[in-house]
Design an enzyme around this catalytic site. Structure first.
Site, PDB file in Angstrom:
ATOM      1  N   SER A 174       0.983  -1.243   0.038  1.00  0.00           N
ATOM      2  CA  SER A 174      -0.124  -0.032   0.072  1.00  0.00           C
ATOM      3  C   SER A 174       0.619   1.195  -0.067  1.00  0.00           C
ATOM      4  O   SER A 174       1.820   1.440  -0.764  1.00  0.00           O
ATOM      5  CB  SER A 174      -1.000   0.054   1.091  1.00  0.00           C
ATOM      6  N   ASP A 201      -8.646  -7.087  -3.984  1.00  0.00           N
ATOM      7  CA  ASP A 201      -8.251  -5.705  -3.582  1.00  0.00           C
ATOM      8  C   ASP A 201      -8.932  -4.773  -4.751  1.00  0.00           C
ATOM      9  O   ASP A 201      -8.395  -4.681  -5.785  1.00  0.00           O
ATOM     10  CB  ASP A 201      -6.737  -5.521  -3.904  1.00  0.00           C
ATOM     11  N   HIS A 254      -7.854  -5.620   0.118  1.00  0.00           N
ATOM     12  CA  HIS A 254      -6.766  -4.912   0.364  1.00  0.00           C
ATOM     13  C   HIS A 254      -5.880  -5.275   1.376  1.00  0.00           C
ATOM     14  O   HIS A 254      -4.600  -5.461   1.353  1.00  0.00           O
ATOM     15  CB  HIS A 254      -6.816  -3.219   0.313  1.00  0.00           C
TER      16      HIS A 254
END
Lengths: 389, 207
Positions: A163, A329, A362
């Site tokens: 991320s 995700d 995610h």
């Protein structure tokens, strides 16, 4: 300190005096930031695991995500819980601390010991608040580079993270290619999408709409925008999960009751889960820091820094890359990872890419995903052989 | 280089590996579980990369330390610049591509050489099954029924030669292997290859 009766650290104190390692820099090592400001008194808090070898060639820098911190694989002094990537990092784990020297720092603009809006501004003696310069991903990486310099490490064996951490990994590879032997960006993108910026804006507006935010001066005025920050976290948390994961965990099940109350209580389990997530986040995170972190992600566009051509960010790189995305995700979908891979191909880089099967959204990169572990282990192992570690 | 120090049972992979100059840059398109890539990396010390459609294949390759990208030969070769590699290899994969001509053209664009190995649909066993049984052939090397096969564009050796001529690819070397893995006579005429070659390996370059 016994784990049975953990005495938890005060988040306000942690912002200036972290209970982890900390590197302090003075006017001889200013931090030059993208916005034009030069910080001449700043510090970076970090943790290390394992030991640096004689050749100083086995260092892995792990970059944390939006609301992460330096407490990667050891007890967090504020929450009392284990580190955020203990599944991945430790003796015998995919990132093996018996073999590698793992470093994790809190990013610039953070709130657990690295200079940020919750830190005291030496010039005024008050918390920085919104007077703190706006931070970019490149600023975070620049600050980390100073830390790596101060540790006497010429070249990182690997930069890894998911991320926002993945954004830092890409920035490391683009800014200092000769100092990154291998790179593992997970569940990330080379830019933040319009949809992602939109979600972040909702979160920021929630914080700023809280009357206790006080124009960002809440630390001076002794208030905390707990409601606003909690709402921001609740909204963001949904984007980290997936419908199948939420459904499996909660479905439409009711919380501690047999029938709906016909009110706005948290009737559904998913509501009370989100409220808990929001409240516990407020206990450990600074609201202004949340504004700065989300902004840094919004501004990230690696191609834009290179005339709109992402491949130019990686021209001539010798870094070995492994990019991975997760099927469920929707915050950083596989297409974002593919764009990175296409650019790396065009730059002739050594790159692996795999879309990992997971229904956990995610957040999958933080969880125990056997295929992620196998990928990480394989990639790190091959890179270590190539570097002779 | 002698074949004996190449550790694989697949004679076609040994043949391909033999055609690759040590130390070169290689892309294996449709690399599967990475057997050829690992062979090339170990025995030829090449800078080996792969593309593979299946998630399991890629995950397995990365786990064994190979540089492999999950992707589709039909679409993703376009992302590579000209002359990115010394060799681009398509091993037992051309029959599974949607557009073999485009794939071959892309291979010759991004690689200085292309190596293609494929099962020969003109082999006598195939012909016999179609001719006498009136059914799509199922053999040891192509064990799929017509309705569940990943292979959609079969060709014979002669067909492949025609495709090479059409796109102006020059055939530097060609080897046909019989069903037992032995080489079909090097000086034999094309029709004999086409009848007795169970598979073929071609080394191509731009004409």
């Amino acid at each position: 300190m016994s784990d049975l009766s953990p005495s938890l650290a005060d988040p306000l104190k942690e912002a200036n005096e972290p209970s982890s390692l900390v590197a302090r820099f003075g006017p001889d090592t200013p931090l030059l930031m993208d916005c034009g400001v030069s910080l001449d008194h700043w510090q970076i808090a970090y943790q290390t695991y394992g030991s640096l070898n004689a050749a100083r060639s086995n260092a892995i820098l792990v970059c944390h995500a939006l609301t992460g911190d330096q407490h990667l694989a050891s007890r967090n002094p504020i929450t009392g819980k284990g580190g955020w990537w203990t599944a991945m990092i430790g003796p015998g784990k995919p990132i093996d601390t018996e073999r590698f020297f793992v470093i994790c720092s809190n990013v610039i603009g953070g709130c657990t010991g690295t200079t940020g809006p919750a830190s005291t501004n030496a010039a005024t003696g008050k918390p920085w608040g919104l007077q703190f310069p706006v931070v970019t991903i490149r600023d975070m990486v620049r600050a980390q580079r100073h830390l790596i310099d101060s540790l006497g490490i010429e070249s990182l064996f690997c930069a890894a993270g998911g991320s926002m951490g993945g954004m830092q990994v890409l920035q490391w590879a683009a800014s200092y290619p000769e100092r990154v032997f291998s790179a593992l960006p997970l569940a990330t993108g080379a830019k933040h999408s319009a949809q992602n910026i939109a979600f972040h804006e909702v979160g920021r507006q929630a914080v700023m709409a809280d009357p206790d935010w006080r124009g960002g001066r809440y630390l001076e005025e002794g208030t905390r925008p707990a409601k606003g920050l909690s709402v921001a976290r609740m909204g963001a948390h949904i984007t980290y999960l997936s419908e199948p994961a939420l459904h499996r965990k909660f479905g439409r099940k009711l919380q501690d009751r047999e029938a709906p109350t016909f009110s706005f209580d948290a009737d559904f389990q998913v509501e009370s889960y989100l409220r808990y997530q929001g409240v516990s986040f407020v206990e450990r995170f600074d609201a202004n820091s949340y504004l700065y972190m989300t902004r840094a992600m919004d501004y990230f566009d690696l191609a834009d820094d290179h005339g709109g051509v992402l491949a130019k960010a990686f021209a001539g790189t010798k870094t070995r890359f492994c990019v991975a995305s997760f099927t469920s995700d929707w915050l950083f979908p596989t297409a974002d990872s593919r764009a990175i891979v296409h650019a790396l191909n065009a730059a002739g880089a050594s790159v692996s890419f795999v879309e990992l099967e997971s229904d956990k959204g995610h957040d999958a990169f933080l969880l125990e995903e056997p295929n992620l572990f196998a990928t990480t282990r394989g990639f790190i192992g091959a890179a270590a052989r190539a570097r002779g570690i | 280089m002698a074949l004996t120090d190449l550790h694989t049972n697949r004679i076609d992979l040994k043949l391909v590996a033999e055609m690759v100059t040590p130390g070169s840059r290689v892309l294996d398109v449709g690399c599967g579980d990475g057997e050829l890539l690992a062979l090339l990396a170990d025995s030829r010390h090449v800078d080996a990369r792969g593309i593979e459609l299946s998630r399991e294949g890629v995950a397995g390759c990365v786990a064994r330390g190979l540089s492999v990208i999950q992707g589709d030969a039909d679409t993703d070769l376009a992302d590579y610049p000209d002359d990115s590699f010394d060799y681009v290899i398509l091993s037992q994969t051309i029959q599974a591509t949607r557009n073999p001509r485009l794939v071959l053209e892309q291979m010759l664009r991004i690689g200085r050489r292309a190596i293609v190995s494929f099962p020969n649909f003109g082999h006598w066993r195939m012909r016999t099954q179609v001719f006498f049984m009136g059914r799509m052939p199922v053999t040891d090397s192509l064990p799929y029924a017509w309705w569940d096969t990943p292979n959609i564009h079969f060709c014979t050796i002669r067909d492949f030669v025609t495709l090479c001529d059409t796109i102006g690819a020059e055939k530097e070397r060609a080897v046909a292997l019989d069903a037992a893995g032995g080489k079909v006579g090097v000086s034999a005429p094309w029709w004999l290859w086409n009848l007795f070659g169970a598979q073929a390996v071609f080394l191509l370059k731009r004409g």
